[in-house]
Design an enzyme around this catalytic site. Structure first.
Site, mmCIF file in Angstrom:
data_model
loop_
_atom_site.group_PDB
_atom_site.id
_atom_site.type_symbol
_atom_site.label_atom_id
_atom_site.label_comp_id
_atom_site.label_asym_id
_atom_site.label_seq_id
_atom_site.Cartn_x
_atom_site.Cartn_y
_atom_site.Cartn_z
ATOM 1 N N CYS A 181 36.000 -11.319 45.313
ATOM 2 C CA CYS A 181 36.659 -12.528 45.796
ATOM 3 C C CYS A 181 37.958 -12.585 45.019
ATOM 4 C CB CYS A 181 35.831 -13.778 45.534
ATOM 5 S SG CYS A 181 36.747 -15.262 45.991
ATOM 6 N N CYS A 225 38.763 -16.494 43.801
ATOM 7 C CA CYS A 225 37.996 -17.158 42.747
ATOM 8 C C CYS A 225 36.765 -16.316 42.420
ATOM 9 C CB CYS A 225 37.631 -18.586 43.134
ATOM 10 S SG CYS A 225 37.058 -18.789 44.817
ATOM 11 N N SER A 226 35.584 -16.741 42.822
ATOM 12 C CA SER A 226 34.392 -15.982 42.443
ATOM 13 C C SER A 226 33.306 -16.086 43.508
ATOM 14 C CB SER A 226 33.864 -16.497 41.112
ATOM 15 O OG SER A 226 33.570 -17.878 41.244
ATOM 16 N N CYS A 227 33.685 -16.203 44.782
ATOM 17 C CA CYS A 227 32.692 -16.283 45.851
ATOM 18 C C CYS A 227 31.810 -15.036 45.777
ATOM 19 C CB CYS A 227 33.368 -16.371 47.215
ATOM 20 S SG CYS A 227 34.381 -17.851 47.367
HETATM 21 FE FE FE Z 1 35.779 -17.337 45.676
#
Ligand code: FE
Length: 197
Positions: free
Chosen positions: A105, A108-110
């Site tokens: 991602c 962000c951090s999906c």
């Molecule tokens: Fe994300």
């Protein structure tokens, strides 16, 4: 909230933690949910681990019809196995001898938390997020994964409403293994695509 916690300085994390408890307290006071609801949800989150994704991969390896359904609609296939994925769209990416998939991602951090649990720290790092799209072969080398030049590497960037999971190649010589044993071969990092099995 999780994503907001994933980056920033110690100060900003402290800020978000305080904000989170304030909002949680307020919503409980207003009767939107109860403390028990929160506890149950946290427990459910903690129970999610890569074993869920591994279960799905093993089933896809032994059952071609299931694999076809998983590639067509990952969410529905996961639900078939009793793995709740919620409102997010799950897309299963099949590795082949000519194609290797990796997920990231960049924003962000999906991460497919519903099937893999919490993401590893490196997955959320700026280093991984920015470099894997530019130089995937080199980043994979750093994980000890050598992908031959003849194999295409495709990097998939997650978005807010959908998640990817890699369906790794079934290792050679595993024809005799049970589905349960096959699932034990599947690692978290192979479901992200940074390692092979
Ligand atoms: Fe994300």
């Amino acid at each position: 909230m999780n994503d907001a916690n994933d980056s920033g300085t110690e100060d900003s994390r402290g800020y978000y933690r305080r904000l989170q408890s304030a909002i949680e307290e307020l919503l409980i006071l207003k009767g939107v949910f109860t403390g028990a609801d929160v506890e149950r949800e946290v427990k459910a989150m903690d129970s999610r681990n890569p074993g869920r994704g591994a279960t799905m991969v093993a089933r896809a390896w032994v059952d071609p019809a299931f694999k076809a359904r998983a590639l067509q609609n990952g969410s529905a296939a996961a639900e078939e196995l009793g793995l709740a994925v919620g409102p997010l769209r799950l897309i299963v990416l099949e590795d082949t001898p000519r194609l290797h998939n990796v997920i990231v991602c960049t924003l962000c951090s999906c991460y497919p938390r519903m099937l893999l649990g919490l993401p590893p720290e490196w997955y959320k790092s700026r280093n991984y997020r920015s470099r894997v799209v530019r130089e995937p072969r080199k980043v994979l080398q750093e994980f000890g994964t050598h992908i031959p030049d003849a194999v295409e590497i495709r990097v998939h960037d997650s978005t807010a409403d959908m998640r990817y999971m890699v369906l790794p190649l079934r290792p050679a010589g595993t024809g005799h293994l049970s589905e349960e044993r096959l699932a034990q071969l599947v690692t978290r990092d192979s479901l992200i695509g940074v390692t092979l099995i």
